[in-house]
Design a protein around this motif. Structure first.
Motif: not given
Length: 401
Positions: A31-42, A238-241, A365-366
Motif C-alpha cells: 500500500v505504501y510503496l504503491l502510493g509512492q509510485g513503485v511498480s509491483n515488480s519492484l 504481501n500483495f493483498f491490496i 503481477l505486472d
C-alpha cells in the motif's frame, strides 16, 4: 516477585508494540510503496531482497551477542534507534524512488533482525530464573497486529499512505523506551551466553547440511511441499491490496481482512495442545495444507470483499494449525541430536518461499495480472499440499516424546 511481574508485563508490551509496528511496516508495504509510485515488480524484488538480507543479519546479530561483542539489550535498542532514524527520513523527505527503496529495505531489515532477539531475551530471562509468559506475550502480539491492521486501514483512507511511516515511528519510539527500562542481571549474563555458545558448538559437530538431507530424504521432500504451500500464502499477504482492489476492496477493508486472519489464530493456537492429544500431528499438518489450499482457492474465486473475509477465517485451520503442528512433527520424525537442524529446515523453507514469492509475485503481477497470479498460486498450493501428503511420516520410535 514484584519485579518479575513488572518484567513480564514489560515483555508483553514489547511484543505488542513490535507487532503493531510490524503490521504497519509489512502488512501495508505494498500500500505504501504503491502510493509512492513503485511498480509491483519492484515491490516484489524489494521484499525478496529484504528476506535475503535478513537470512544473514539475524544470525550475525545473534552471534555478536553470543561472542560478547555487545549486550543483547544494547543491540536491540541500537537497531530500533536505526529504524526510527530511517523511518523519519521516509516521513519528512520526498526521496527519489531508488533512495526511498534503499531506506525502506533498511527499515524492514532492522525490524526483521530484531525479532529473534526478542525471543532470545525471553530465553535469557528464564535462564536467570525469571519466568516469562512467552505464549501470552506472543498471543498479545498477534492481537496487536490484528488491531493495528484494522485501525491503520481507516487511517490510510482518511489521511493517505503518508501516515504509515508515522505509525511505526511512534511504535518504535515507545518500544525503545520499554526495552531501555529492562533490568537484566549482569552478573549472570556472561555465564548464560557461554553456556549457549558451548551448546551451539556441540550442535555444530552433528550432521552437515548434506548429510542431514541424505539421512532424512522424506523430511526434505516435506520441506519442499512447505515451500510451495507458503509461496501462495506469502503472495496473498504481501500483495493483498492488489488482490482485493479489482473486486472493489479498499485499504480499510484490507485492514479488516488482515485483522480477521490474525485474530482467528489465537483460539486455534491456544487449543492446540488439547487438539494434538486427540489428533496426531501428521493429520493436523494434512488438515492445515488442505485449509491453506481452500483459503487460496476461495481468494482466487472471490468476487466481493465478503468472500475475502470468509477466506481469511480459514486461517484458523491453515497457518494457525501448521505453525505449532510443524514444530511437534519435527520432534516426532527427527532424532534428538538433529532436532535443531530439523526445526531450522522448516524455517528456512518458509523463508525461501518468501524470497521466491516476493520476487516472482511482483513480476507475475505486472506480467499476467491478479487473476492469473492467483490461479497460478492455487495450482502451486495444491501441488505443495499433495507433496506434504505424500511425504508425511508416522512418529518414529527412536525420537523424543
Amino acid at each position: 516477585m514484584n519485579k518479575t511481574r513488572i518484567l513480564d508485563v514489560k515483555y508483553a508490551l514489547t511484543q505488542i508494540l513490535y507487532f503493531a509496528s510490524f503490521s504497519a511496516l509489512m502488512g501495508y508495504a505494498s500500500v505504501y510503496l504503491l502510493g509512492q509510485g513503485v511498480s509491483n515488480s519492484l515491490i516484489g524484488t524489494t521484499l525478496a531482497l529484504v528476506s535475503i538480507i535478513a537470512v544473514f543479519t539475524q544470525p550475525m546479530a545473534a552471534s555478536a551477542v553470543d561472542k560478547k561483542v555487545i549486550k543483547l539489550q544494547s543491540l536491540v535498542n541500537i537497531i530500533l534507534i536505526g529504524t526510527v532514524i530511517l523511518s523519519l527520513c521516509l516521513y519528512f523527505f520526498e526521496l527519489p524512488t531508488m533512495m526511498l527503496l534503499c531506506v525502506f529495505v533498511g527499515i524492514v531489515t532492522f525490524m526483521m533482525t530484531v525479532q529473534p532477539l526478542f525471543n532470545s531475551m525471553a530465553f535469557l530471562f528464564e535462564k536467570y530464573g525469571i519466568q516469562i509468559n512467552y505464549g501470552l506475550a506472543r498471543g498479545l502480539g498477534s492481537a496487536a497486529y490484528a488491531l493495528a491492521s484494522a485501525v491503520l486501514g481507516y487511517l490510510v483512507e482518511d489521511f493517505g499512505t503518508g501516515v504509515i511511516p508515522l505509525f511505526y515511528i511512534i511504535g518504535n519510539i515507545l518500544l525503545i523506551i520499554v526495552v531501555y527500562t529492562y533490568v537484566v542481571p549482569k552478573n549472570q549474563q556472561h555465564l548464560v551466553q557461554h553456556e549457549q555458545q558451548n551448546k551451539e558448538e556441540t550442535e555444530q559437530k552433528q550432521l552437515s547440511f548434506f548429510q542431514f538431507c541424505a539421512l532424512y530424504k522424506k523430511f526434505m521432500i516435506f520441506v519442499v511441499g512447505v515451500v510451495l504451500v507458503f509461496f501462495t500464502h506469502t503472495i496473498i499477504n504481501n500483495f493483498f491490496i492488489q488482490v482485493i482492489t479489482p473486486i472493489g476492496g479498499t485499504e480499510s477493508q484490507m485492514g479488516i481482512a488482515v485483522f480477521i486472519a490474525a485474530i482467528v489464530e489465537l483460539p486455534a493456537m491456544a487449543m492446540f495442545n488439547i487438539m494434538r492429544k486427540k489428533i496426531n500431528c501428521a493429520r493436523l499438518l494434512k488438515l492445515s495444507v488442505v485449509m491453506f489450499a481452500l483459503k487460496h482457492l476461495l481468494t482466487f474465486l472471490a468476487t466481493n470483499i465478503f468472500m475475502i473475509y470468509v477466506a481469511q477465517v480459514l486461517q484458523i485451520g491453515a497457518y494457525a494449525i501448521f505453525i505449532p503442528a510443524s514444530v511437534y512433527y519435527v520432534n516426532e520424525v527427527i532424532s534428538k541430536q538433529d532436532l535443531v537442524k530439523g526445526q531450522s529446515m522448516v524455517t528456512v523453507g518458509i523463508t525461501a518461499s518468501g524470497i521466491i514469492a516476493n520476487f516472482a509475485g511482483g513480476i507475475l503481477l505486472d506480467a499476467v495480472g491478479v487473476y492469473h497470479l492467483l490461479m497460478i498460486g492455487v495450482v502451486v498450493s495444491v501441488v505443495g499440499g499433495l507433496i506434504v501428503f505424500g511425504s508425511i511420516e508416522k512418529k518414529k520410535a527412536n525420537v523424543m516424546e
